[in-house]
Motif scaffolding. Sequence first.
Motif, short mmCIF file in Angstrom:
data_model
loop_
_atom_site.label_atom_id
_atom_site.label_comp_id
_atom_site.label_asym_id
_atom_site.label_seq_id
_atom_site.Cartn_x
_atom_site.Cartn_y
_atom_site.Cartn_z
N PRO A 205 0.81 -1.23 0.00
CA PRO A 205 0.00 0.00 0.00
C PRO A 205 0.84 1.27 0.00
CG PRO A 205 0.06 -0.93 2.20
CD PRO A 205 0.89 -1.84 1.33
N VAL A 206 1.62 1.46 -1.06
CA VAL A 206 2.37 2.70 -1.22
C VAL A 206 1.55 3.61 -2.14
CG1 VAL A 206 4.55 3.75 -1.94
CG2 VAL A 206 4.54 1.44 -1.02
N THR A 207 1.25 4.81 -1.67
CA THR A 207 0.41 5.70 -2.48
C THR A 207 1.10 7.06 -2.65
OG1 THR A 207 -0.75 6.31 -0.46
CG2 THR A 207 -1.84 4.71 -1.88
N PRO A 208 0.90 7.67 -3.81
CA PRO A 208 1.56 8.96 -4.05
C PRO A 208 0.91 10.10 -3.29
CG PRO A 208 0.13 8.38 -5.89
CD PRO A 208 0.08 7.22 -4.94
N VAL A 209 1.73 10.93 -2.67
CA VAL A 209 1.23 12.16 -2.03
C VAL A 209 1.95 13.32 -2.73
CG1 VAL A 209 0.91 13.41 0.13
CG2 VAL A 209 0.94 10.90 0.14
N HIS A 210 1.20 14.00 -3.57
CA HIS A 210 1.84 15.01 -4.42
C HIS A 210 2.25 16.23 -3.61
CE1 HIS A 210 2.01 17.88 -7.96
NE2 HIS A 210 2.78 16.89 -8.31
N GLY A 211 3.44 16.74 -3.89
CA GLY A 211 3.91 17.97 -3.22
C GLY A 211 4.42 18.94 -4.26
N LEU B 123 10.51 27.73 4.30
CA LEU B 123 11.44 28.34 3.34
C LEU B 123 12.81 27.73 3.61
CD1 LEU B 123 10.77 32.21 3.46
CD2 LEU B 123 10.70 30.79 1.44
N VAL B 124 13.42 27.18 2.58
CA VAL B 124 14.73 26.57 2.73
C VAL B 124 15.75 27.40 1.95
CG1 VAL B 124 16.11 24.47 2.42
CG2 VAL B 124 13.65 24.29 2.85
N PRO B 125 16.67 28.08 2.63
CA PRO B 125 17.65 28.89 1.89
C PRO B 125 18.64 28.01 1.15
CG PRO B 125 18.15 28.92 4.23
CD PRO B 125 16.90 28.12 4.09
N ARG B 126 18.87 28.33 -0.09
CA ARG B 126 19.89 27.61 -0.87
C ARG B 126 21.02 28.58 -1.21
NH1 ARG B 126 17.53 22.70 -2.91
NH2 ARG B 126 17.08 21.63 -0.96
N SER B 127 21.95 28.15 -2.04
CA SER B 127 23.10 29.01 -2.30
C SER B 127 22.67 30.27 -3.04
CB SER B 127 24.16 28.25 -3.09
OG SER B 127 23.60 27.85 -4.29
N GLY B 128 23.46 31.34 -2.92
CA GLY B 128 23.09 32.62 -3.49
C GLY B 128 21.87 33.14 -2.78
N GLY B 129 20.97 33.76 -3.50
CA GLY B 129 19.78 34.30 -2.86
C GLY B 129 18.56 33.44 -3.09
N ARG B 130 18.75 32.18 -3.47
CA ARG B 130 17.58 31.32 -3.77
C ARG B 130 16.98 30.75 -2.49
NH1 ARG B 130 16.62 27.64 -8.95
NH2 ARG B 130 16.49 29.77 -9.67
N ALA B 131 15.65 30.62 -2.47
CA ALA B 131 14.99 29.89 -1.37
C ALA B 131 13.92 29.01 -1.96
CB ALA B 131 14.39 30.87 -0.37
N ILE B 132 13.76 27.82 -1.37
CA ILE B 132 12.73 26.88 -1.79
C ILE B 132 11.55 27.05 -0.84
CG2 ILE B 132 12.19 24.43 -2.18
CD1 ILE B 132 14.57 25.42 -3.85
N VAL B 133 10.36 27.15 -1.40
CA VAL B 133 9.14 27.29 -0.59
C VAL B 133 8.33 26.00 -0.71
CG1 VAL B 133 7.08 28.68 -0.16
CG2 VAL B 133 9.03 29.71 -1.36
N GLY B 134 7.96 25.42 0.42
CA GLY B 134 7.17 24.20 0.35
C GLY B 134 6.15 24.13 1.45
N ALA B 135 5.35 23.21 1.36
CA ALA B 135 5.02 22.33 0.24
C ALA B 135 3.53 22.03 0.33
CB ALA B 135 5.81 21.03 0.32
N THR B 136 2.94 21.70 -0.80
CA THR B 136 1.56 21.22 -0.74
C THR B 136 1.59 19.73 -0.41
OG1 THR B 136 1.43 20.56 -3.06
CG2 THR B 136 0.89 22.87 -2.55
N SER B 137 0.45 19.21 0.01
CA SER B 137 0.33 17.78 0.30
C SER B 137 -1.02 17.33 -0.24
CB SER B 137 0.43 17.58 1.81
OG SER B 137 0.44 16.21 2.10
#
Length: 382
Positions: free
Chosen positions: A221-227, A250-264
């Motif tokens: 029973p492995v089911t996809p949870v979209h993010g 918000l996850v800061p990455r190199s330079g001025g980039r940031a990752i914003v997450g997440a939907t479920s």
Amino acid sequence: MTYDIAVIGAGVIGCAVARKAGREGARVVVLDRDEQPRSASWAAAGMLAPHAESDSSGEFLSLLLRARAGFPTFVESLAAETSVPIAYRADGLLLLALNEADEADLDERFAWQAAAGLEVVRLTGSEARTIEPAITREVHSALLFPGDHQVENRQLHAALRQSAALAGGEFRLGEAVTGIQAGSEVLRVEMGSGSHLAAKVVVLAAGSWSGEIAGLPRPLPVTPVHGQLLAIDSAEPFLRHIIATPRGYLVPRSGGRAIVGATSERVGFREGTTLAGLRQLASIALEISPSLEGRPVAAHWGGFRPGTPDDLPILGADPDVPSLIYATGHYRNGILLAPITGEIIGGLAVGGQTDADLFPYRPDRFREPDSAELSEESGGLT
Ligand SMILES: Cc1cc2nc3c(=O)[nH]c(=O)nc-3n(C[C@H](O)[C@H](O)[C@H](O)COP(=O)(O)OP(=O)(O)OC[C@H]3O[C@@H](n4cnc5c(N)ncnc54)[C@H](O)[C@@H]3O)c2cc1C
């Protein structure tokens, strides 16, 4: 020719298992239906965050903490072996309370984590703003988890793949596995191209698609949870820590980039991104840092977390077909758990045994999943 081990799936989990098994001297083949395996391992945010992710102490938290403790050394050894630079950051995670409900959530989290002896620091709103000036003035209070770190997951994945190949792993990409047949000595792995191969051991590491392979001895029973995630760019770095609220991060990455997450989202295998996802992610980012309003959106993407009914991975040999080993269902923590899964499952695939207690993760622990359980949302950030 019979392989010692066939690994189905070249995500972080399959690559980590192949790396370990190859280094132990096994003849390993890794099959992935994609020419460029990207899936969850590519889509993820790369947080290594047991403190922020867990709602209670217990066996699984111990596994996450062990995984996290081993990560820096693991990354160092990958960096020494491969040509892939891996950005690993140990700046910690700040969980913000922006309203009374958040404060109650933080109180509870602080209480059980402090009681369990975990490293967690309580901060006032102004203390939080002193260490991260770009966050909202609306912050009531915060918890600092100095031990929650992050890794650039796409680099980690690329390095794992290169390392597995250097350890002798043969990668057959663009080769979808359709079924498995257990024989008396070997397993037959059937492929969509009409060809097949034989292996003494098969490791199933096909992420959200693991239950779709024909011939498995039991329903999986492995089911996809979209993010969905966003990347936003800024001229200069504006955060040091990962910044989270109970609604996102918000996850800061190199330079001025940031990752914003997440939907479920439990939407089956519906791919791609949506306007609703964009709105939710924009609101997470602006709630944390209203000054981001004018920043450009650099990318918006999605991926499928391999979910299970109890949110725990499925690890270990099938009780009826011991030469079929599962390494799947890592849900929100597969980046964090990749090295330790590789170690445990790669070792099990080569030597037939492990010292690790896999009882909580055994493949036969599920009843027939009931649909109410599968549609219920669970907590956590990633
Ligand atoms: C939005 C999002 C954010 C996340 N954030 C984090 C985080 O911050 N920290 C963290 O630890 N984890 C995070 N995760 C979870 C993590 O990404 C996953 O748990 C992990 O990547 C699972 O790895 P995997 O190798 O099992 O699966 P995948 O990366 O999905 O790889 C499975 C592979 O199997 C292949 N495959 C499937 N079916 C077949 C077949 N029939 N034949 C051959 N090949 C097949 C696929 O092509 C794929 O390459 C996040 C996930 C998402 C989606």
